[in-house]
Design a protein around this motif. Sequence first.
Motif, PDB file in Angstrom:
ATOM      1  N   MET A  24       0.665  -1.296   0.137  1.00  0.00           N
ATOM      2  CA  MET A  24      -0.035   0.056   0.049  1.00  0.00           C
ATOM      3  C   MET A  24       0.888   1.215  -0.056  1.00  0.00           C
ATOM      4  SD  MET A  24      -1.337   0.037   3.839  1.00  0.00           S
ATOM      5  CE  MET A  24      -1.948   1.947   4.158  1.00  0.00           C
ATOM      6  N   TYR A  25       2.184   1.118   0.552  1.00  0.00           N
ATOM      7  CA  TYR A  25       3.003   2.323   0.543  1.00  0.00           C
ATOM      8  C   TYR A  25       3.787   2.516  -0.841  1.00  0.00           C
ATOM      9  CZ  TYR A  25       2.027   1.850   5.493  1.00  0.00           C
ATOM     10  OH  TYR A  25       1.537   1.790   6.900  1.00  0.00           O
ATOM     11  N   LEU A  26       3.871   1.528  -1.608  1.00  0.00           N
ATOM     12  CA  LEU A  26       4.988   1.707  -2.717  1.00  0.00           C
ATOM     13  C   LEU A  26       4.562   2.896  -3.679  1.00  0.00           C
ATOM     14  CD1 LEU A  26       5.505  -2.084  -3.793  1.00  0.00           C
ATOM     15  CD2 LEU A  26       6.910  -0.621  -2.241  1.00  0.00           C
ATOM     16  N   ARG A  27       3.433   3.176  -3.570  1.00  0.00           N
ATOM     17  CA  ARG A  27       2.955   4.503  -4.713  1.00  0.00           C
ATOM     18  C   ARG A  27       3.974   5.691  -4.166  1.00  0.00           C
ATOM     19  NH1 ARG A  27      -2.235   6.093  -5.096  1.00  0.00           N
ATOM     20  NH2 ARG A  27      -1.871   8.130  -4.900  1.00  0.00           N
ATOM     21  N   TRP A  28       4.366   5.856  -2.881  1.00  0.00           N
ATOM     22  CA  TRP A  28       5.205   6.855  -2.263  1.00  0.00           C
ATOM     23  C   TRP A  28       6.494   6.801  -2.983  1.00  0.00           C
ATOM     24  CZ3 TRP A  28       4.465   6.428   3.761  1.00  0.00           C
ATOM     25  CH2 TRP A  28       3.279   6.541   4.038  1.00  0.00           C
ATOM     26  N   ARG A  29       6.956   5.955  -3.541  1.00  0.00           N
ATOM     27  CA  ARG A  29       8.330   5.973  -4.250  1.00  0.00           C
ATOM     28  C   ARG A  29       8.357   7.176  -5.325  1.00  0.00           C
ATOM     29  NH1 ARG A  29       9.655  -0.640  -4.807  1.00  0.00           N
ATOM     30  NH2 ARG A  29      10.622  -0.900  -2.510  1.00  0.00           N
ATOM     31  N   ARG A  30       7.083   7.437  -6.158  1.00  0.00           N
ATOM     32  CA  ARG A  30       7.284   8.195  -7.151  1.00  0.00           C
ATOM     33  C   ARG A  30       7.462   9.846  -6.578  1.00  0.00           C
ATOM     34  NH1 ARG A  30       1.375   6.685  -9.616  1.00  0.00           N
ATOM     35  NH2 ARG A  30       0.782   7.242  -7.549  1.00  0.00           N
ATOM     36  N   SER A  31       7.219   9.908  -5.127  1.00  0.00           N
ATOM     37  CA  SER A  31       7.204  11.306  -4.534  1.00  0.00           C
ATOM     38  C   SER A  31       8.406  11.339  -3.886  1.00  0.00           C
ATOM     39  CB  SER A  31       5.868  11.832  -4.010  1.00  0.00           C
ATOM     40  OG  SER A  31       4.965  11.501  -4.940  1.00  0.00           O
ATOM     41  N   LEU A  32       9.081  10.373  -2.939  1.00  0.00           N
ATOM     42  CA  LEU A  32       9.965  10.500  -2.086  1.00  0.00           C
ATOM     43  C   LEU A  32      11.308  10.691  -2.636  1.00  0.00           C
ATOM     44  CD1 LEU A  32       8.677   8.181   0.850  1.00  0.00           C
ATOM     45  CD2 LEU A  32       8.998  10.689   0.920  1.00  0.00           C
ATOM     46  N   PRO A  33      12.348  11.073  -2.229  1.00  0.00           N
ATOM     47  CA  PRO A  33      13.636  11.194  -2.822  1.00  0.00           C
ATOM     48  C   PRO A  33      14.087   9.689  -2.931  1.00  0.00           C
ATOM     49  CG  PRO A  33      13.653  12.122  -0.660  1.00  0.00           C
ATOM     50  CD  PRO A  33      12.173  12.030  -0.883  1.00  0.00           C
ATOM     51  N   ALA A  34      15.301   9.540  -3.646  1.00  0.00           N
ATOM     52  CA  ALA A  34      16.035   8.345  -3.859  1.00  0.00           C
ATOM     53  C   ALA A  34      16.669   7.776  -2.441  1.00  0.00           C
ATOM     54  CB  ALA A  34      16.650   8.188  -5.004  1.00  0.00           C
ATOM     55  N   TRP A  35      17.070   8.741  -1.764  1.00  0.00           N
ATOM     56  CA  TRP A  35      17.793   8.413  -0.611  1.00  0.00           C
ATOM     57  C   TRP A  35      16.921   7.755   0.635  1.00  0.00           C
ATOM     58  CZ3 TRP A  35      16.191  11.044   3.801  1.00  0.00           C
ATOM     59  CH2 TRP A  35      15.753  12.267   3.586  1.00  0.00           C
ATOM     60  N   ILE A  36      15.529   7.679   0.467  1.00  0.00           N
ATOM     61  CA  ILE A  36      14.632   7.178   1.351  1.00  0.00           C
ATOM     62  C   ILE A  36      14.216   5.745   0.845  1.00  0.00           C
ATOM     63  CG2 ILE A  36      12.570   7.151   2.480  1.00  0.00           C
ATOM     64  CD1 ILE A  36      12.520  10.262   2.444  1.00  0.00           C
ATOM     65  N   ARG A  37      14.634   4.610   1.422  1.00  0.00           N
ATOM     66  CA  ARG A  37      14.357   3.416   0.623  1.00  0.00           C
ATOM     67  C   ARG A  37      13.192   2.837   1.371  1.00  0.00           C
ATOM     68  NH1 ARG A  37      20.823   1.405   0.539  1.00  0.00           N
ATOM     69  NH2 ARG A  37      20.439   1.027   2.804  1.00  0.00           N
ATOM     70  N   LEU A  38      12.217   2.519   0.838  1.00  0.00           N
ATOM     71  CA  LEU A  38      11.105   1.910   1.168  1.00  0.00           C
ATOM     72  C   LEU A  38      10.953   0.396   1.460  1.00  0.00           C
ATOM     73  CD1 LEU A  38       8.067   3.925  -0.683  1.00  0.00           C
ATOM     74  CD2 LEU A  38       9.358   4.499   1.587  1.00  0.00           C
ATOM     75  N   VAL A  39      10.927  -0.163   2.588  1.00  0.00           N
ATOM     76  CA  VAL A  39      11.186  -1.667   2.799  1.00  0.00           C
ATOM     77  C   VAL A  39       9.934  -2.069   3.399  1.00  0.00           C
ATOM     78  CG1 VAL A  39      12.449  -3.303   3.663  1.00  0.00           C
ATOM     79  CG2 VAL A  39      13.529  -1.108   3.137  1.00  0.00           C
ATOM     80  N   PRO A  40       8.656  -2.527   2.483  1.00  0.00           N
ATOM     81  CA  PRO A  40       7.410  -3.072   3.109  1.00  0.00           C
ATOM     82  C   PRO A  40       7.653  -4.339   3.879  1.00  0.00           C
ATOM     83  CG  PRO A  40       7.515  -2.431   0.671  1.00  0.00           C
ATOM     84  CD  PRO A  40       8.651  -2.475   1.017  1.00  0.00           C
TER      85      PRO A  40
END
Length: 254
Positions: A24-40
């Motif tokens: 549900m959070y992966l859509r955030w990758r389009r808006s957050l900078p690359a240095w924030i690595r989303l790890v579901p």
Amino acid sequence: MTSPAVPSPIDLLLLPCAGASATMYLRWRRSLPAWIRLVPLELPGRGARHGEPFVEDYDVLVGQLCDAVDAPAVAPTGRYVLLGHSMGALLAHGLARRLRERSRPLPDALIVSASAAPAMRESIRFQGPLDDASLIADLRRQGGTPDAVFENPELLRMTLDALAADYRVCASFRHEAPGVPLPMPVHVLAGRADAIPPASLAAWAAETTGRFTLDWFDGGHFFIRQQESLVLAALERALRPLASGASHAGVVAA
């Protein structure tokens, strides 16, 4: 003139709300900078773990999540933060406590969204009927579920099965006698139109010896979607000091 230093990567470990997948959070990758690595942090029975049986006991699920954080595909490579929405917030808090019990590296911050503090949880709310009609009514009342889910029988079945299992997880939660609060900052995100009493949100302050903040956004229980751009801007401001080397930095208000 020198350019600003690029922040060091920071892992944002993400726990989903009841009935949902951590994707549900992966859509955030389009808006957050690359240095924030989303790890579901996916839960059993959904997403990539769809073939696994649901876990319906809070303590068992927290233990499994603690094991998962040590797995190579998830294990943080440096600084990391735990974030959870609704049920995910309760799991994130339990995970931080369990990691401390196991003497594992702790997150630099805990971000909890749309959740009463553990001491203020009303487990009786999750002990009602779990038939399809009741679950669908609850989904519609809280908002946040796309219309496409209600229109697709297969998607709806998967959502209802996961939601029922997660409500049993919430019902199994038992607040322990207050122990030593967590050492990292705790930041609460809340919707002004959500049904959670403000006092139940403010009670998160008792869970930390560090900085505590409570930020309000317009919207109901799923304000993180209704006000997504503001929420993500707040997250980026919160994580930037950590990525720049600050120790256990607090979260900047939206």
